[in-house]
Design a protein around this motif. Structure first.
Motif, PDB file in Angstrom:
ATOM      1  N   PRO A 142      20.262  -4.773  12.893  1.00 29.34           N
ATOM      2  CA  PRO A 142      20.392  -3.158  11.955  1.00 29.34           C
ATOM      3  C   PRO A 142      20.056  -3.479  10.693  1.00 29.34           C
ATOM      4  N   TYR A 143      18.135  -2.439  11.279  1.00 31.14           N
ATOM      5  CA  TYR A 143      17.037  -2.774  10.588  1.00 31.14           C
ATOM      6  C   TYR A 143      16.506  -1.425  10.369  1.00 31.14           C
ATOM      7  N   SER A 144      16.752  -1.133   8.813  1.00 33.32           N
ATOM      8  CA  SER A 144      16.143   0.042   8.172  1.00 33.32           C
ATOM      9  C   SER A 144      14.535  -0.211   8.370  1.00 33.32           C
ATOM     10  N   ILE A 145      13.589   1.077   9.076  1.00 34.53           N
ATOM     11  CA  ILE A 145      12.727   1.333   9.562  1.00 34.53           C
ATOM     12  C   ILE A 145      12.693   2.760   8.483  1.00 34.53           C
ATOM     13  N   ASP A 146      11.026   2.964   7.841  1.00 38.76           N
ATOM     14  CA  ASP A 146      11.105   3.463   7.863  1.00 38.76           C
ATOM     15  C   ASP A 146       8.787   3.499   8.467  1.00 38.76           C
ATOM     16  N   ASP A 147       8.390   4.721   8.460  1.00 33.02           N
ATOM     17  CA  ASP A 147       7.989   4.357   9.472  1.00 33.02           C
ATOM     18  C   ASP A 147       6.545   5.687   9.288  1.00 33.02           C
ATOM     19  N   ASN A 148       5.074   5.446   9.334  1.00 32.26           N
ATOM     20  CA  ASN A 148       4.779   7.085   9.078  1.00 32.26           C
ATOM     21  C   ASN A 148       2.850   6.650   9.123  1.00 32.26           C
TER      22      ASN A 148
ATOM     23  N   PRO B 268       0.853  -1.169  -0.212  1.00 34.30           N
ATOM     24  CA  PRO B 268       0.125   0.014  -0.239  1.00 34.30           C
ATOM     25  C   PRO B 268       0.560   0.965   0.106  1.00 34.30           C
ATOM     26  N   LEU B 269       1.837   1.108  -0.679  1.00 27.15           N
ATOM     27  CA  LEU B 269       2.833   2.412  -1.147  1.00 27.15           C
ATOM     28  C   LEU B 269       3.328   3.063  -0.248  1.00 27.15           C
ATOM     29  N   LEU B 270       3.206   2.789   1.449  1.00 25.76           N
ATOM     30  CA  LEU B 270       3.223   3.752   2.587  1.00 25.76           C
ATOM     31  C   LEU B 270       4.397   4.407   2.532  1.00 25.76           C
ATOM     32  N   SER B 271       5.517   4.158   2.166  1.00 24.94           N
ATOM     33  CA  SER B 271       7.346   5.041   1.602  1.00 24.94           C
ATOM     34  C   SER B 271       6.621   6.329   1.029  1.00 24.94           C
ATOM     35  N   ALA B 272       6.384   5.795  -0.100  1.00 23.68           N
ATOM     36  CA  ALA B 272       6.825   6.406  -2.086  1.00 23.68           C
ATOM     37  C   ALA B 272       5.029   7.538  -1.235  1.00 23.68           C
ATOM     38  N   LEU B 273       3.638   7.467  -0.458  1.00 27.14           N
ATOM     39  CA  LEU B 273       2.988   8.297  -0.230  1.00 27.14           C
ATOM     40  C   LEU B 273       3.044   9.430   0.288  1.00 27.14           C
TER      41      LEU B 273
END
Length: 425
Positions: free
Chosen positions: A179-185, A93-98
């Motif tokens: 060492p995880y890379s996490i992007d949250d919104n 569902p495109l969370l980072s792209a949005l």
């Protein structure tokens, strides 16, 4: 890059994480630029981002600001994603792209306000976000120069970055052990790197924070009802809510029942496949329930066309083309289709699964008297014969001229050809 003793400015998209924390110092030391750090709050775990402002200042940024973009993100971005059933490759569902185009617009606005000639981002050199940020920035102002330190420096691993940070006194939250890379919104969490780089390995349990293990979820199911007006979610269980509030509450409720996890192989814009894990409880629930309401309110031809538009919309946004002629045109189509997508959808949550169990709309195209096989049936069966004759006319002509009835190839011939195309078991 400085001229006549006056340093030029760079606006840095700053998250407070490993990459951008190192970049605050790196841009000063390697590029001789005054750094203006901006962090956009699009619904990260921490609502108070004041610590990010202070952290950038402590590392020498001449200005640092954290902007609350949550309401704007929900109303102007996520509402469009729901209307477009935005699922890249039918799953993500495109969370980072949005979030990127919204942040990019604020970066450009801040560059104009401060007279900065440069904008920098912390994206890696082989990921999607570099494409999204730079495509958005160039669409909004082609004259701004974009800097991508991760494509220039020789810090090729997260371990090397952490060592550089330690040497230059840059505090970072990441550790070698995890060492995880996490992007949250607001729309969910994206997790990658570390153990997740093996697509055969099951994602470690400690990566999931928004969703409970489905096996440990409540033993009793829970029903939810979402109300929509013009394709936009407006209520939860009969209670009117702003979209921001509704998403936050659905993340909580759906996550409690273990719904919203994704582990998938994804095709990145730059041409490589990657193993990505996502937690998107509210996103997957709202898109799924919205799709159900559309089946009730859109006619079949429009619905089939919209399936194609939805996929093209998701792909365009995934590729960073939020500010494009194509995406604007797709928006217009989706907006027209949503005029009567109004009603309610009821779903049941249980052990990691969301099952739609009811839908209704004052604009429903479902006619019970036409659908029923009972006494109230109003369908005129006498129309079927003529319809089938016209519908099958092309097939009949083809058969007579070129197909089975033409003598050019009987049914046995076509059966043999089909068998050739079917792989043996």
């Amino acid at each position: 890059m400085s001229q006549q003793g006056t340093k030029e400015k760079v606006v840095l998209a700053y998250s407070g994480g490993l990459d951008t924390s190192v970049m605050v110092k790196w841009l000063q030391l390697e590029k001789d630029l005054d750094v203006i750090a901006i962090c956009g709050n699009v619904g990260q775990d921490a609502e108070d981002l004041g610590w990010i402002e202070r952290k950038a200042h402590d590392m020498g940024a001449v200005r640092s600001c954290a902007l609350d973009m949550r309401e704007e993100y929900a109303e102007t971005v996520l509402a469009q994603a729901i209307a477009s059933n935005a699922l890249y490759e039918n799953r993500y569902p495109l969370l980072s792209a949005l979030s990127r185009p919204l942040i990019a617009r604020h970066l450009v606005e801040l560059a104009h306000e401060t007279g900065a000639a440069y904008i920098a981002h912390g994206c890696t050199g082989k990921g999607n976000d570099q494409v999204r940020f730079e495509t958005s920035i160039r669409a909004l102002d082609p004259g701004i120069v974009v800097l991508a330190p991760a494509r220039e420096w020789n810090l090729l691993t997260r371990e090397q970055e952490m060592e550089w940070a330690k040497t230059h006194g840059v505090p970072v939250p990441a550790t070698v052990e995890k060492p995880y890379s996490i992007d949250d919104n607001l729309w969910g969490r994206a997790i990658e790197c570390g153990d997740l780089e093996d697509p055969w390995a099951e994602p470690p349990a400690d990566i999931w924070t928004m969703t409970r293990d489905p096996m440990l979820a409540p033993d009793e199911p829970e029903e939810i009802t979402v109300g929509f007006e013009g394709g936009r979610p407006v209520s939860l269980n009969g209670q009117k809510m702003r979209l921001l509030e509704l998403i936050v509450e659905l993340n909580r409720v759906c996550g409690r029942h273990g719904f919203g996890r994704l582990s998938m192989i994804e095709d990145r814009v730059v041409g490589i496949k990657s193993h990505e894990c996502y937690e998107c409880p509210a996103a997957l629930a709202l898109i799924g329930m919205h799709q159900e309401l559309e089946t009730l309110c859109l006619d079949g031809s429009t619905l089939r066309c919209k399936h194609q538009v939805d996929q093209r919309w998701a792909t365009a946004v995934y590729e960073g083309k939020w500010y494009s002629q194509l995406k604007g045109s797709l928006d217009a189509f989706c907006a027209y289709t949503q005029r009567h997508v109004t009603g309610e959808v009821r779903a049941r949550l249980y052990k990691g699964v969301l099952s739609v169990c009811g839908r209704r709309s004052p604009y429903s195209l479902y006619d019970p008297s036409l659908a029923t096989y009972g006494d109230d049936d109003s369908f005129d069966r006498s129309l079927a014969s003529g319809f089938i004759g016209i519908h099958s006319l092309p097939s009949a002509i083809w058969s007579a001229r070129q197909g089975p009835a033409s003598g050019m190839g009987g049914l046995r011939t076509f059966a043999a050809e089909d068998q050739k195309r079917t792989p043996s078991a």
